[in-house]
Scaffold this motif. Structure first.
Motif, mmCIF file in Angstrom:
data_model
loop_
_atom_site.group_PDB
_atom_site.id
_atom_site.type_symbol
_atom_site.label_atom_id
_atom_site.label_comp_id
_atom_site.label_asym_id
_atom_site.label_seq_id
_atom_site.Cartn_x
_atom_site.Cartn_y
_atom_site.Cartn_z
ATOM 1 N N ARG A 257 0.831 -1.218 0.000
ATOM 2 C CA ARG A 257 0.000 0.000 0.000
ATOM 3 C C ARG A 257 0.857 1.256 0.000
ATOM 4 N N ASP A 258 1.975 1.233 0.705
ATOM 5 C CA ASP A 258 2.796 2.433 0.872
ATOM 6 C C ASP A 258 3.854 2.597 -0.212
ATOM 7 N N ASN A 259 3.913 1.671 -1.171
ATOM 8 C CA ASN A 259 4.894 1.778 -2.243
ATOM 9 C C ASN A 259 4.366 2.749 -3.304
ATOM 10 N N PRO A 260 5.122 3.810 -3.621
ATOM 11 C CA PRO A 260 4.621 4.817 -4.573
ATOM 12 C C PRO A 260 4.440 4.293 -5.996
ATOM 13 N N LEU A 261 4.937 3.096 -6.295
ATOM 14 C CA LEU A 261 4.714 2.518 -7.616
ATOM 15 C C LEU A 261 3.251 2.153 -7.852
ATOM 16 N N PHE A 262 2.466 2.057 -6.779
ATOM 17 C CA PHE A 262 1.117 1.532 -6.890
ATOM 18 C C PHE A 262 0.086 2.529 -6.391
ATOM 19 N N GLY A 263 -1.114 2.399 -6.931
ATOM 20 C CA GLY A 263 -2.237 3.233 -6.499
ATOM 21 C C GLY A 263 -3.453 2.901 -7.339
ATOM 22 N N LEU A 264 -4.600 3.434 -6.947
ATOM 23 C CA LEU A 264 -5.822 3.247 -7.723
ATOM 24 C C LEU A 264 -5.779 4.122 -8.973
ATOM 25 N N GLN A 265 -6.124 3.552 -10.116
ATOM 26 C CA GLN A 265 -6.308 4.372 -11.308
ATOM 27 C C GLN A 265 -7.513 5.270 -11.086
ATOM 28 N N PRO A 266 -7.401 6.568 -11.345
ATOM 29 C CA PRO A 266 -8.555 7.449 -11.139
ATOM 30 C C PRO A 266 -9.789 7.019 -11.933
ATOM 31 N N GLU A 282 -2.108 0.501 -11.150
ATOM 32 C CA GLU A 282 -3.024 -0.332 -10.359
ATOM 33 C C GLU A 282 -2.626 -1.801 -10.395
ATOM 34 N N VAL A 283 -1.985 -2.232 -11.467
ATOM 35 C CA VAL A 283 -1.690 -3.645 -11.647
ATOM 36 C C VAL A 283 -0.421 -4.017 -10.886
ATOM 37 N N ILE A 284 -0.501 -5.090 -10.128
ATOM 38 C CA ILE A 284 0.653 -5.634 -9.409
ATOM 39 C C ILE A 284 1.254 -6.796 -10.176
ATOM 40 N N PHE A 285 0.404 -7.703 -10.659
ATOM 41 C CA PHE A 285 0.854 -8.773 -11.543
ATOM 42 C C PHE A 285 -0.324 -9.207 -12.403
ATOM 43 N N ALA A 286 -0.080 -9.368 -13.703
ATOM 44 C CA ALA A 286 -1.135 -9.762 -14.631
ATOM 45 C C ALA A 286 -0.599 -10.800 -15.612
ATOM 46 N N ILE A 287 -1.511 -11.622 -16.122
ATOM 47 C CA ILE A 287 -1.192 -12.541 -17.212
ATOM 48 C C ILE A 287 -1.271 -11.764 -18.509
ATOM 49 N N ASN A 288 -0.245 -11.882 -19.316
ATOM 50 C CA ASN A 288 -0.063 -11.031 -20.489
ATOM 51 C C ASN A 288 -0.777 -11.586 -21.725
ATOM 52 N N TYR A 289 -1.482 -10.690 -22.421
ATOM 53 C CA TYR A 289 -2.064 -11.007 -23.733
ATOM 54 C C TYR A 289 -1.652 -9.925 -24.705
ATOM 55 N N GLU A 290 -1.302 -10.358 -25.916
ATOM 56 C CA GLU A 290 -0.796 -9.429 -26.919
ATOM 57 C C GLU A 290 -1.377 -9.761 -28.286
ATOM 58 N N LYS A 291 -1.614 -8.719 -29.071
ATOM 59 C CA LYS A 291 -2.013 -8.909 -30.454
ATOM 60 C C LYS A 291 -0.960 -9.758 -31.176
ATOM 61 N N ASP A 292 -1.429 -10.698 -31.968
ATOM 62 C CA ASP A 292 -0.589 -11.606 -32.761
ATOM 63 C C ASP A 292 0.175 -12.612 -31.898
ATOM 64 N N GLN A 293 -0.079 -12.630 -30.586
ATOM 65 C CA GLN A 293 0.511 -13.651 -29.730
ATOM 66 C C GLN A 293 -0.558 -14.557 -29.140
ATOM 67 N N ALA A 294 -1.444 -13.961 -28.345
ATOM 68 C CA ALA A 294 -2.491 -14.739 -27.695
ATOM 69 C C ALA A 294 -3.657 -13.834 -27.360
ATOM 70 N N ASN A 295 -4.870 -14.326 -27.607
ATOM 71 C CA ASN A 295 -6.081 -13.621 -27.224
ATOM 72 C C ASN A 295 -6.632 -14.193 -25.932
ATOM 73 N N LEU A 296 -7.298 -13.350 -25.168
ATOM 74 C CA LEU A 296 -7.975 -13.767 -23.949
ATOM 75 C C LEU A 296 -9.333 -14.336 -24.352
ATOM 76 N N GLY A 297 -9.436 -15.669 -24.376
ATOM 77 C CA GLY A 297 -10.618 -16.298 -24.944
ATOM 78 C C GLY A 297 -11.611 -16.867 -23.954
ATOM 79 N N THR A 298 -11.412 -16.642 -22.676
ATOM 80 C CA THR A 298 -12.253 -17.259 -21.649
ATOM 81 C C THR A 298 -13.705 -16.817 -21.717
ATOM 82 N N TYR A 299 -13.963 -15.607 -22.188
ATOM 83 C CA TYR A 299 -15.271 -14.990 -21.981
ATOM 84 C C TYR A 299 -16.204 -15.125 -23.184
#
Length: 514
Positions: A257-266, A282-299
């Motif tokens: 919480r106190d690390n200035p690298l992080f905060g809520l996106q307005p 806002e993001v601390i760790f995320a699974i990466n998706y990129e055009k021409d690499q992989a699409n997020l297909g779960t939804y």
């Protein structure tokens, strides 16, 4: 030839491929063991092995989402325009038995763990500098703790594998019984400690393999600390740790919480904008998706098909054709929210900005504009007019700053402290300056307020079921429709394992209660 039946053994083929590809075709011979000198022949091989873990992790996003989302009441008995998605229904209806056990072979997690274990085991001798080796191993210890934490919450005790598979020989020697939940938790906490010690005191997203990286898609110290806060809340609630574990959780979360690298996106919507992911605070760790690499297909089952979208509108008061708003979105509409939940989420004054960025309601395009379902928009990515297609390249957050605030609020509530500061921060971003400040009450009232924010904050992100579980079993029974789950069926809080798993490994036993 013997068939490989044990789910832990299945991971071996992946590593054998790494070794075999180094041999000349003329020298190919049956492989029964792994040679670390071949796998880590040079720095490039080491980097490939390390990056391969993150590529493999991407394949588990569907499982992580399903386990953390679909057992909650969010999607139960919802409205949808097509036939129902039976797989998801099994989860929200709590329809589990030994004969219908979902996610066979432990959800495939041991294949991922085998890759993680390979990095942890082999990298002390990798042809890299010490700091790099330590950093990468620290990330892997954090990821291993995260995977086992998900398995513990899902099945209770599971087999513990902390070494990579090295040989294929007598398969019976690789059968393994389930460790107790206490043993699994002990391993998780030990891995968290190892991760923090190896990564060191600083948070960085650039890596030696990718020094220009500015996306938050590599595990890091803040991710381990957030996981620590999460884990110790669980052990404090469910495994006898009590106030000591809650205090440990609070301390870990306060560091993030106190690390200035992080905060809520307005602007809440910016969290999920694929064009605003670089340096997303806002993001601390995320699974990466990129055009021409992989699409997020779960939804795919949370969208709308190309035929029906021309017959549906948004906003009956000011109709907008779905096909004009999202000309390239394709999928199905087989999961939805209930009318009561839609009314609860959309009926606030002032309006909740999170809801507008999460889903839109679908209606018939003629009077009386009947409500038909919802379109989940949070992970739609972006339209590409050049290719006339939708690009589903939004990164999937595993942890973000809002997690830290609500986990910290939970730790404070369980310690008898006020979670007002954290809840108010979440509400202010959601409702703007006219938000309703939180008034602390009893411990139960405070935890229910935290769960209400989880419900709104994390729709589609696989968090809410775990928040309900972590709060305490009574909160689960209070929120889940009793025709699906009651305290008399408490064994269903964990999943069964399949009959085939029991038949194939004589050391395995069924989850208690099934």
């Amino acid at each position: 030839m013997k068939s490989i039946k044990n789910p832990i053994i299945l991971a071996t083929a992946m590593l054998l491929g790494l070794a075999a590809c180094k041999d000349k075709l003329a020298e190919v011979r049956p492989e029964t063991s792994l040679d670390p000198n071949v796998i880590l022949a040079d720095a490039s091989s080491a980097y490939a092995l390390y990056n391969g873990v993150y590529v493999t992790l991407r394949g588990y996003q569907y499982t992580l989402f399903t386990l953390g989302e679909m057992r909650s009441e969010i999607w139960a008995n919802g409205l949808f325009t097509e036939s129902e998605d039976g797989t998801f229904r099994q989860f929200w209806a709590q329809d589990f038995s030994e004969a219908t056990a979902p996610l066979g072979n432990w959800g495939g997690f041991y294949s991922l763990l085998n890759r993680v274990n390979t990095v942890i085991t082999l990298f002390p001798k990798a042809p890299l500098d010490v700091a790099t080796r330590d950093r990468y191993r620290g990330e892997m210890f954090g990821l291993r703790a995260y995977v086992y934490y998900n398995m513990l919450r899902t099945w209770g005790g599971v087999p513990l594998a902390t070494q990579p598979l090295k040989e294929i020989g007598d398969l019976s020697s690789l059968y393994q019984e389930r460790a107790t939940p206490e043993m699994v938790m002990k391993q998780i906490k030990a891995d968290i400690d190892s991760s923090l010690a190896l990564i060191g005191p600083n948070v960085s997203y650039a890596t030696p393999a990718n020094p220009g990286n500015n996306k938050r898609v590599y595990w890091n110290r803040a991710a381990t600390l957030t996981l620590k806060g999460d884990v110790y809340l669980w052990s404090g609630t469910h495994m006898g740790g009590g106030s000591g574990d809650f205090a440990t959780s609070k301390s870990a979360l306060e560091e993030v919480r106190d690390n200035p690298l992080f905060g809520l996106q307005p602007n809440y919507a910016d969290i999920f904008d694929p064009l605003k992911e670089n340096g997303n605070k806002e993001v601390i760790f995320a699974i990466n998706y990129e055009k021409d690499q992989a699409n997020l297909g779960t939804y795919g089952s949370f969208l709308v098909n190309t035929t029906q979208r021309s017959t549906l509108i948004f906003n009956p008061e000011n109709p907008v054709p779905v096909v004009s708003a999202y000309p390239y979105v394709g999928g199905a509409n087989r999961v939805g929210l209930s009318p009561a939940l839609i009314a609860k989420l959309t009926g606030t004054t002032p309006p909740d900005s999170r809801i507008a960025a999460t889903f839109r309601t679908l209606h018939n395009n003629s009077a009386p504009y009947a409500l038909r379902g919802v379109l989940l928009t949070k992970f739609l990515g972006r339209a590409d007019p050049i290719s006339s297609s939708q690009i589903y390249d939004t990164d999937f957050p595993i942890y973000r700053y809002a997690d830290v605030l609500l986990l910290l609020a939970e730790a404070k509530a369980k310690l008898g402290e006020s979670p007002k500061a954290e809840i108010d921060a979440i509400r202010k971003r959601a409702y703007g300056p006219n938000f309703k400040p939180f008034v602390p009450g009893s411990k139960t009232e405070n935890l229910n307020a935290i769960l209400d924010e989880y419900l709104r904050e994390f729709i589609g992100e696989g968090r809410y079921w775990w928040a309900e579980r972590r709060a305490g079993d009574a909160f689960v029974y209070d929120r889940i429709d009793p025709k699906y789950l009651t305290a008399a069926e408490s064994y269903k809080l964990l999943l069964p394992i399949s009959v085939s798993m029991l038949n194939n490994d004589p050391k395995l036993t069924q989850t208690p209660g099934y």
